[in-house]
Design a protein around this motif. Structure first.
Motif, PDB file in Angstrom:
ATOM      1  N   ARG A   6      13.442   4.996   0.471  1.00 36.95           N
ATOM      2  CA  ARG A   6      12.515   3.903   0.759  1.00 36.95           C
ATOM      3  C   ARG A   6      12.742   2.764  -0.234  1.00 36.95           C
ATOM      4  O   ARG A   6      13.006   3.000  -1.401  1.00 36.95           O
ATOM      5  N   SER A  29       2.390   0.944   3.513  1.00 37.22           N
ATOM      6  CA  SER A  29       3.478   1.662   2.842  1.00 37.22           C
ATOM      7  C   SER A  29       3.268   3.173   2.890  1.00 37.22           C
ATOM      8  O   SER A  29       4.216   3.932   2.742  1.00 37.22           O
ATOM      9  N   SER A  34       7.072   4.414   7.278  1.00 33.54           N
ATOM     10  CA  SER A  34       7.275   3.209   6.474  1.00 33.54           C
ATOM     11  C   SER A  34       8.617   3.280   5.738  1.00 33.54           C
ATOM     12  O   SER A  34       8.914   4.279   5.086  1.00 33.54           O
ATOM     13  N   GLU A  37       8.010   1.406  -0.128  1.00 37.44           N
ATOM     14  CA  GLU A  37       6.882   1.818  -0.953  1.00 37.44           C
ATOM     15  C   GLU A  37       6.558   0.666  -1.888  1.00 37.44           C
ATOM     16  O   GLU A  37       7.451  -0.071  -2.306  1.00 37.44           O
TER      17      GLU A  37
END
Length: 142
Positions: A6, A29, A34, A37
């Motif tokens: 991420r 997030s 997602s 982050e």
């Protein structure tokens, strides 16, 4: 199934007027799909300017991308302007997200990157990590 890495995001926003935007993007997030982050976000400018700048620069340096969440006063916020300058200094990819439905590109902070509407498809596309093949992932130790 192997997990995609991420993107670590620094979120800049007008601390005095738009904390809700920070809260909303942190919430997004945490969604299962997602691609990013929120690793850090704007700090309230402390009375000791040098300490605030050191902390902000350190936080921005740890991020992969830098996002400005735009409200109607963001372009006037001194802390946001300083964070944008730091991100540019550090070579961070910068972009701006219009934080409210009735928002405008006129809210953009000069020098902070292209401006986009806030919707989930845009966030997933703009903040997706670079694609890696499964072989690259295995070679990197997975």
């Amino acid at each position: 199934m192997w997990a995609m890495p991420r993107i670590k995001l620094f979120v800049s926003f007008d601390f005095d007027h738009d904390r809700v935007l920070r809260d909303f993007i942190i919430g997004q997030s945490k969604l299962r799909d997602s691609p990013f982050e929120v690793s850090d976000y704007s700090l309230k400018e402390a009375s000791k300017q040098a300490l605030w700048e050191t902390r902000a620069r350190r936080a921005i340096s740890r991020a992969d991308k830098f996002v400005v969440m735009l409200g109607p006063r963001t372009r006037f916020a001194p802390g946001v302007k300083k964070e944008v300058a730091m991100a540019r200094d550090l070579g961070k990819p910068c972009l701006q997200i219009i934080g409210y439905t009735r928002g405008s590109v006129d809210w953009a902070v000069p020098g902070a990157g292209r401006t986009y509407r806030w919707n989930w498809d845009n966030l997933k596309r703009l903040l997706a990590p670079p694609r890696r093949s499964f072989a690259d992932w295995l070679l990197s130790g997975g």
